[in-house]
Design a protein around this motif. Structure first.
Motif, short mmCIF file in Angstrom:
data_model
loop_
_atom_site.label_atom_id
_atom_site.label_comp_id
_atom_site.label_asym_id
_atom_site.label_seq_id
_atom_site.Cartn_x
_atom_site.Cartn_y
_atom_site.Cartn_z
N PRO A 69 0.87 -1.33 -0.08
CA PRO A 69 0.06 -0.11 -0.10
C PRO A 69 0.96 1.14 -0.01
CG PRO A 69 -0.65 -1.52 1.72
CD PRO A 69 0.80 -1.86 1.31
N TRP A 70 0.58 2.08 -0.87
CA TRP A 70 1.22 3.53 -0.96
C TRP A 70 0.62 4.42 0.17
CZ3 TRP A 70 -0.35 8.48 -2.60
CH2 TRP A 70 0.64 9.35 -2.74
N LYS A 71 1.49 5.13 0.73
CA LYS A 71 1.31 6.18 1.91
C LYS A 71 0.59 5.04 3.05
CE LYS A 71 2.25 10.27 0.61
NZ LYS A 71 3.23 11.39 1.22
N GLY A 72 1.06 3.80 3.24
CA GLY A 72 0.43 3.13 4.41
C GLY A 72 -0.98 2.77 4.03
N GLY A 73 -1.39 3.07 2.91
CA GLY A 73 -2.78 2.52 2.56
C GLY A 73 -3.90 3.56 3.09
N LYS A 74 -3.28 4.89 3.40
CA LYS A 74 -4.40 6.00 4.08
C LYS A 74 -4.92 6.65 2.79
CE LYS A 74 -1.89 6.57 8.41
NZ LYS A 74 -1.30 7.32 9.26
N MET A 75 -6.10 7.17 2.85
CA MET A 75 -6.73 7.98 1.96
C MET A 75 -6.16 9.37 2.16
SD MET A 75 -8.96 6.47 0.29
CE MET A 75 -10.17 7.63 -0.32
N VAL A 76 -5.62 9.85 0.77
CA VAL A 76 -4.91 11.35 0.90
C VAL A 76 -5.61 12.23 0.21
CG1 VAL A 76 -2.63 10.11 1.81
CG2 VAL A 76 -3.10 10.69 -0.78
N PRO A 77 -5.42 13.55 0.34
CA PRO A 77 -6.25 14.39 -0.64
C PRO A 77 -5.16 14.84 -1.99
CG PRO A 77 -4.76 15.90 1.27
CD PRO A 77 -4.93 14.31 1.51
N ALA A 78 -5.98 14.86 -2.83
CA ALA A 78 -5.31 14.89 -3.98
C ALA A 78 -4.82 16.13 -4.44
CB ALA A 78 -6.46 14.49 -5.44
N SER A 79 -3.59 16.82 -3.51
CA SER A 79 -2.99 17.89 -3.53
C SER A 79 -1.80 17.46 -4.85
CB SER A 79 -2.48 18.21 -2.46
OG SER A 79 -1.55 17.19 -2.15
N PRO A 80 -1.34 18.64 -5.30
CA PRO A 80 -0.39 18.75 -6.30
C PRO A 80 0.84 17.65 -5.84
CG PRO A 80 -1.23 20.88 -6.17
CD PRO A 80 -1.73 20.07 -5.13
N GLY A 81 1.08 17.78 -4.58
CA GLY A 81 2.37 17.09 -4.05
C GLY A 81 1.89 15.67 -3.90
N ASN A 82 0.75 15.24 -3.52
CA ASN A 82 0.31 13.86 -3.40
C ASN A 82 0.21 13.20 -4.71
OD1 ASN A 82 0.51 13.71 -0.59
ND2 ASN A 82 -1.59 14.32 -0.50
N THR A 83 -0.43 14.16 -5.59
CA THR A 83 -0.63 13.32 -7.12
C THR A 83 0.71 13.18 -7.73
OG1 THR A 83 -1.14 15.44 -7.92
CG2 THR A 83 -3.03 14.29 -7.37
N LYS A 84 1.50 14.21 -7.57
CA LYS A 84 2.78 14.17 -8.07
C LYS A 84 3.65 12.87 -7.57
CE LYS A 84 7.18 16.54 -9.27
NZ LYS A 84 7.91 17.72 -9.10
N ALA A 85 3.51 12.80 -6.31
CA ALA A 85 4.40 11.65 -5.61
C ALA A 85 3.92 10.21 -5.95
CB ALA A 85 4.28 11.69 -4.11
#
Length: 282
Positions: A157-173
């Motif tokens: 699981p990416w980011k430990g499987g947590k739901m994250v906001p689709a911020s520019p930083g998160n979507t790029k990563a």
């Protein structure tokens, strides 16, 4: 959280228990028993109406979500789409098969490539799938939350499987993680489904269904060959039972023609109220 259907179901169980107790205590001629039976019949009718309404809404919603990719209107659009399906959900999960078979070369027929969102026509399955997923993630709107699960023999699981906001930083990563994943190993479909439903390294009894996506796109090119459950019928039954509570809408993207169990994957998509999206090869 319980929805209206669950609350009505619990009320029916409560009244049914009262009916049984009254029948045992005062016999079949009890006036209270007649009242309880009428109450139960009314609840039963309400439940039937709710099921029929839910079926109609589900069919309408699926037709809406299946709005096809239009190359004239959608090419170059900022609207997120994935294999020719617009992404409308604000809570979405992507499951991505990185098993060794994804490294095989593939050529997609021209008409299918266009219909599936103008995806690349040739390359390895992995190269094409990486590009399509990375592009979809980078177009997610800022109000969307998403998560991402990679799987082969092991599940990651990416980011430990947590739901994250689709911020520019998160979507790029996330897009970078997709583009840099190597293909290796077998196909642990059971483990991947557990992870996207918040059960990575947990039992079903430990499920926390509050922080999981309501819509999942599950991509694979194979059949279950690794993990706790590798029997397709058993795996399908397990998912059907769990999804009674998770209520996730599942779209399955099946890559290729050889080595992929289309019947099983079609059943999996049906159990999730979604559809099978087939990426054919020449």
């Amino acid at each position: 959280m319980m929805d209206e259907y669950d609350m009505l179901d619990m009320e029916m169980l409560r009244v049914q228990a009262q009916v049984e107790n009254e029948l045992e205590s005062n016999g079949p001629k009890s006036k209270q028993l007649k009242k309880l039976n009428k109450q139960f019949d009314k609840l039963k009718d309400e439940m039937q109406d709710m099921k029929e309404e839910e079926a109609k809404l589900s069919e309408l919603k699926l037709k809406y979500l299946q709005k096809g990719y239009d190359p004239k209107k959608d090419k170059g659009s900022d609207e997120p789409h994935y294999y020719g399906r617009r992404i409308f959900s604000r809570s979405v999960g992507f499951v991505f098969d990185v098993s060794g078979s994804m490294d095989k070369n593939i050529t997609i027929p021209e008409g299918a490539s266009t219909k599936l969102g103008d995806i690349p026509r040739s390359g390895t399955r992995m190269e094409i799938a990486r590009e399509v997923l990375a592009g979809a993630i980078q177009k997610l709107k800022s109000k969307v939350k998403f998560n991402l699960v990679f799987f082969s023999t092991d599940v990651q699981p990416w980011k430990g499987g947590k739901m994250v906001p689709a911020s520019p930083g998160n979507t790029k990563a996330a897009a970078s993680a997709v583009r840099n994943k190597p293909a290796d190993g077998e196909t642990n479909i059971h483990g991947a489904l557990k992870a996207i439903l918040g059960l990575h390294d947990k039992s079903s009894l430990e499920a926390n269904l509050d922080d999981i996506p309501d819509t999942v796109y599950f991509l694979t090119d194979g059949s279950p060959t690794a993990g706790q459950i590798t029997s397709a019928p058993e795996l399908l039954g397990w998912f059907e039972n769990l999804n009674r509570f998770a209520k996730v809408r599942l779209y399955v993207v099946a890559f290729g023609n050889l080595g992929v169990d289309l019947d099983f994957l079609r059943g999996l998509a049906a159990a999730g109220g979604g559809e099978l999206i087939h990426v054919p090869e020449k």
